[in-house]
Write a protein that holds these residues in place. Sequence first.
Motif, short mmCIF file in Angstrom:
data_model
loop_
_atom_site.label_atom_id
_atom_site.label_comp_id
_atom_site.label_asym_id
_atom_site.label_seq_id
_atom_site.Cartn_x
_atom_site.Cartn_y
_atom_site.Cartn_z
N HIS A 244 0.83 -1.21 0.00
CA HIS A 244 0.00 0.00 0.00
C HIS A 244 0.86 1.25 0.00
O HIS A 244 0.58 2.22 -0.74
N SER A 245 1.91 1.27 0.81
CA SER A 245 2.80 2.42 0.87
C SER A 245 3.48 2.67 -0.46
O SER A 245 3.58 3.82 -0.92
N LEU A 246 3.92 1.61 -1.12
CA LEU A 246 4.58 1.75 -2.42
C LEU A 246 3.62 2.33 -3.46
O LEU A 246 3.98 3.23 -4.22
N THR A 247 2.40 1.80 -3.49
CA THR A 247 1.45 2.25 -4.51
C THR A 247 1.05 3.71 -4.29
O THR A 247 0.93 4.48 -5.25
N GLU A 248 0.85 4.10 -3.03
CA GLU A 248 0.46 5.49 -2.76
C GLU A 248 1.61 6.45 -3.06
O GLU A 248 1.40 7.54 -3.58
N THR A 249 2.82 6.04 -2.73
CA THR A 249 3.99 6.89 -3.04
C THR A 249 4.13 7.07 -4.55
O THR A 249 4.35 8.18 -5.04
N LEU A 250 3.98 5.97 -5.28
CA LEU A 250 4.11 6.06 -6.73
C LEU A 250 2.94 6.84 -7.34
O LEU A 250 3.14 7.60 -8.30
#
Length: 275
Positions: A244-250
Amino acid sequence: MTHDSGRTEPPAPDYRLGASERERQRLLAQGDLLRPAARALLDRIPLADGARALDVGCGPLGITDLLSAATGPRGHVTGLDADPQMIAWARESAASRHLSNVSLVHGILPSPEIPQAAFDFVHCRLLLINNTDPRQILRAMAGAARPGGWIAAQEFDWSTWQCDPPHPAWDELKSLIVPVFGGDVHIGARLPTLLRSVGATDIGVTAHVYYWRPGDLYQRLLLHFAGLFHDRITAQGTHPDTLHSLTETLRRHLDRPDTTVRESLLVQAWGRTAR
């Protein structure tokens, strides 16, 4: 338009992107996007009026409409797909476009509904990348082509799929998706060798590249895949919170007005079967 039904039930498809209405719309939009490249490919293949063509893994439309025009009213086009829902959608597409020289078949090659050594042109697009044995598919395609007929494939090579400015979240997310995608995401680069391995000669190859900005349909495709393969990625050991953190950052990075995405290279390769 004729509606063909197979005499034997093909195995269930292993198309990991699914057969949802959203995927139907994505494939149709993708077909519109790649239409100029497909036309350019057909311009390289000497299809005479009255030719017979086969579009393998046609999905909800594939290039059956372009082949319908290329082969003319005396020609015939067969669309083949392993997913019954895709074939149902393809029949709707053919009917709405009045493609009277197109028939659709539910099945895989080789199929009792698909004659061997009968087609002047056998084609697939973004089919090999979604399968674990692309050589077997190409071998079956070569078997369906008449002696001296043409086979062609259009496939992506993910090595060029990047964002600019670069971002580590892109690289990490892409690396998590690659092993769960279901096929070789760099297969585009291998197409000439694969065609030769099934006996094709007179090999030709070219490629097309696309760039996206915020608001473009495919700017966020990597995020779409991350959501689609969420369970497979987490099953491989990535914690859901990390994903989730990766997708929101991207997502925030891709939404910046100065972020550009260079799409995967679309490689087209073609060759002739033995005479």
